[in-house]
Design a protein around this motif. Structure first.
Motif, PDB file in Angstrom:
ATOM      1  N   LYS A   1       0.829  -1.202   0.000  1.00 64.47           N
ATOM      2  CA  LYS A   1       0.000   0.000   0.000  1.00 64.47           C
ATOM      3  C   LYS A   1       0.869   1.259   0.000  1.00 64.47           C
ATOM      4  O   LYS A   1       1.987   1.263   0.512  1.00 64.47           O
ATOM      5  CB  LYS A   1      -0.937   0.040   1.215  1.00 64.47           C
ATOM      6  N   SER A   2       0.296   2.326  -0.574  1.00 64.04           N
ATOM      7  CA  SER A   2       0.895   3.660  -0.502  1.00 64.04           C
ATOM      8  C   SER A   2      -0.197   4.620  -0.049  1.00 64.04           C
ATOM      9  O   SER A   2      -1.298   4.613  -0.605  1.00 64.04           O
ATOM     10  CB  SER A   2       1.436   4.068  -1.881  1.00 64.04           C
ATOM     11  N   TYR A   3       0.112   5.428   0.955  1.00 64.36           N
ATOM     12  CA  TYR A   3      -0.915   6.268   1.587  1.00 64.36           C
ATOM     13  C   TYR A   3      -0.793   7.755   1.215  1.00 64.36           C
ATOM     14  O   TYR A   3      -1.343   8.601   1.903  1.00 64.36           O
ATOM     15  CB  TYR A   3      -0.837   6.126   3.108  1.00 64.36           C
ATOM     16  N   PHE A   4      -0.106   8.066   0.146  1.00 65.23           N
ATOM     17  CA  PHE A   4       0.074   9.473  -0.215  1.00 65.23           C
ATOM     18  C   PHE A   4       0.228   9.595  -1.719  1.00 65.23           C
ATOM     19  O   PHE A   4       0.392   8.591  -2.429  1.00 65.23           O
ATOM     20  CB  PHE A   4       1.312  10.055   0.470  1.00 65.23           C
ATOM     21  N   LYS A   5       0.173  10.826  -2.197  1.00 66.63           N
ATOM     22  CA  LYS A   5       0.445  11.117  -3.605  1.00 66.63           C
ATOM     23  C   LYS A   5       1.749  11.895  -3.699  1.00 66.63           C
ATOM     24  O   LYS A   5       2.122  12.629  -2.782  1.00 66.63           O
ATOM     25  CB  LYS A   5      -0.693  11.938  -4.236  1.00 66.63           C
ATOM     26  N   GLU A   6       2.425  11.749  -4.805  1.00 67.04           N
ATOM     27  CA  GLU A   6       3.657  12.503  -5.024  1.00 67.04           C
ATOM     28  C   GLU A   6       3.381  13.997  -4.922  1.00 67.04           C
ATOM     29  O   GLU A   6       2.412  14.502  -5.486  1.00 67.04           O
ATOM     30  CB  GLU A   6       4.238  12.178  -6.402  1.00 67.04           C
ATOM     31  N   GLY A   7       4.234  14.696  -4.181  1.00 69.62           N
ATOM     32  CA  GLY A   7       4.061  16.132  -4.011  1.00 69.62           C
ATOM     33  C   GLY A   7       3.253  16.516  -2.792  1.00 69.62           C
ATOM     34  O   GLY A   7       3.109  17.711  -2.500  1.00 69.62           O
ATOM     35  N   ASP A   8       2.723  15.520  -2.060  1.00 69.08           N
ATOM     36  CA  ASP A   8       1.950  15.822  -0.850  1.00 69.08           C
ATOM     37  C   ASP A   8       2.851  16.364   0.252  1.00 69.08           C
ATOM     38  O   ASP A   8       4.046  16.046   0.328  1.00 69.08           O
ATOM     39  CB  ASP A   8       1.248  14.564  -0.329  1.00 69.08           C
TER      40      ASP A   8
END
Length: 397
Positions: A78-85
Motif C-alpha cells: 500500500k501507498s498512503y500518499f500522492k507525489e508532491g503531498d
C-alpha cells in the motif's frame, strides 16, 4: 515669370552657399577635434558612513532532506500518499505485507507465555526443596539443581521477551512512517515490488519551512565583515534574489559560517535561514544573495559612472597638480546607492574625473570645466540660415 525664375535661382544659390559654409565649418570642427584638449569635470573623493553589503551566488537547501527506506523485506502492498503531498512526522507512507511479521510476533508472544508459566511455577518448587533440605529429607545437590533450573527459566524469559520485542519492532516496520514534516518527492518504488533494506530510497522528503540558503563569500570580504561587526559569530541580515531577477519578499538571517576556508576557491561557506511559509523557496534552486554588515563604517566612495573597466579590473582617472590624468585601479567591497565602496586604490581627497572619461588619454592634458560642453548642432544652423534667406527674398517681392 522672370521674377519667379530669379527667386528660384536665388534660393538655389543660397543653398549652394549654405552648403559651402557648412562644409567649411565641418572641416574646421574636425581639425579642432583633432587638436583640442578634452573637457572634463572633476571632483574630490568623499567618504560616507555606509552599511557594507556583498553579493554572491547562492543555493537553496532544505533543513532536513530524508530518504525514506525499507527496514525489512517484503512486498510493498500500500501507498498512503500522492507525489508532491505535504506530510507530517509520524504519518504512514507505505505498508509492507504485515502477515509474516504478525505471525512471528504471535509466535514470540506464545513462547514467552509458555516459558513464563514454567518460571512462575519454579519459585514454588524451589521453596519446597529449600524446606526439604533444611529437614535433611533431600540432598543439597537436588536443591541446587532446582535452583539452577529456576535461574535458567528466568534467563529464558528474558531471552523470549527480547525476541518478542524484536518481532514487534519488525512488525512496526511494516508501516513506513515519515520521519519529518515536509514535501514528498517522486515515488521511486511503486506498490507491488519486493523491497529489502538494500533496495534504496522509496521516496525522499524535503522539509519546507524554514529553508536554508548556503553561499560562498571571499575570505577577505568575510574578514571585513568580522572587522566591522566586531566578531565572526554574529547574525547578519540577508536578501535572496531568484535566478529570474526577482527578490524574495522576506529577509533572512545569516546564522552560520563554516570553520574553514576552501583552499581551492579562497572562500568560506555561510548559511542563512529563511521563513518559507508560502513554499516559494525550493530545494536545490540557485540564485544570488546579498549580505549586509550590522554596523556602518566610514569609507571612500566613487560614483559608478566615473569608473571604467578593462582586463586588469575597475579603474578611475586620477588628476595630478598639472591636470594630467593617470589610471588608478580600485578594489571595491560593495555598493551604496550608485556609488562604489572602495577598499583600496584611492583615498579620500583624491581628485578624479567624473565626466568626459571616454575622451581621456592617460598622460595627456585635459581641460577642467564646471559643466560638460555641448556640441553645436550645425544642422539646425543650416536650416535657420536657409529660412532667413527665403524670408529676405519674400520681403523683396
Amino acid at each position: 515669370m522672370k521674377k519667379n525664375i530669379v527667386i528660384i535661382l536665388g534660393i538655389i544659390f543660397a543653398l549652394i552657399f549654405t552648403r559651402m559654409i557648412y562644409t567649411n565649418i565641418s572641416k574646421t570642427n574636425e581639425k579642432k577635434k583633432k587638436t583640442s584638449v578634452p573637457s572634463v569635470t572633476v571632483a574630490n573623493i568623499k567618504s560616507e558612513n555606509v552599511q557594507i553589503s556583498y553579493q554572491t551566488t547562492a543555493r537553496v537547501a532544505a533543513k532536513y532532506r530524508v530518504e525514506v527506506l525499507a527496514r525489512i523485506s517484503g512486498y510493498l502492498t500500500k501507498s498512503y500518499f500522492k507525489e508532491g503531498d505535504y506530510v507530517r512526522a509520524g504519518q504512514i507512507l507505505f505498508e509492507i505485507e504485515p502477515q509474516e511479521y504478525q505471525y512471528a510476533a504471535n509466535k514470540a508472544k506464545a513462547n514467552i507465555d509458555n516459558i513464563q508459566s514454567q518460571a512462575d511455577y519454579d519459585p514454588k518448587q524451589t521453596a519446597r526443596y529449600e524446606e526439604l533440605v533444611r529437614q535433611d529429607y533431600i540432598a543439597k545437590s537436588d536443591y541446587d539443581n532446582v535452583l539452577a533450573q529456576r535461574n535458567a527459566y528466568n534467563a529464558q524469559v528474558e531471552s523470549a521477551t527480547s525476541a518478542y520485542k524484536d518481532a514487534k519492532r519488525n512488525l512496526g516496520y511494516t508501516h513506513i512512517k515519515a520521519p519529518v514534516d515536509g514535501k514528498i518527492g517522486i515515488i521511486d518504488v511503486t506498490v507491488g515490488n519486493y523491497v529489502t533494506t538494500a533496495s534504496g530510497p522509496l521516496t525522499t522528503i524535503n522539509s519546507t519551512n524554514p529553508m536554508y540558503v548556503t553561499f560562498p563569500l571571499e575570505s577577505k570580504d568575510f574578514y571585513e565583515l568580522v572587522k566591522i561587526d566586531g566578531g565572526a559569530d554574529v547574525n547578519r541580515q540577508v536578501e535572496f534574489i531568484f535566478s529570474s531577477g526577482n527578490k524574495y519578499e522576506l529577509k533572512g538571517v545569516q546564522d552560520f559560517h563554516d570553520n574553514k576556508i576552501d583552499e581551492t576557491t579562497g572562500t568560506i561557506t555561510l548559511r542563512a535561514t529563511f521563513d518559507n511559509s508560502k513554499n516559494e523557496l525550493i530545494q536545490g534552486d540557485f540564485g544570488r544573495i546579498i549580505i549586509y554588515s550590522n554596523n556602518k563604517t566610514n569609507v571612500p566612495i566613487v560614483p559608478q559612472s566615473a569608473t571604467m573597466e578593462n582586463q586588469e579590473g575597475l579603474y578611475v582617472y586620477l588628476i595630478d597638480e598639472n591636470n594630467i590624468p593617470k589610471i588608478a585601479y580600485i578594489k571595491t567591497m560593495g555598493t551604496s546607492g550608485t556609488n562604489w565602496i572602495v577598499s583600496d586604490g584611492v583615498k579620500v581627497g583624491d581628485k578624479i574625473i567624473l565626466t568626459g572619461i571616454q575622451k581621456v588619454t592617460p598622460g595627456a592634458p585635459v581641460k577642467i570645466v564646471e559643466k560638460a560642453v555641448e556640441n553645436t548642432n550645425l544642422e539646425n544652423k543650416k536650416v535657420g540660415l536657409i529660412i532667413k534667406i527665403i524670408n529676405k527674398i519674400k520681403n523683396k517681392r
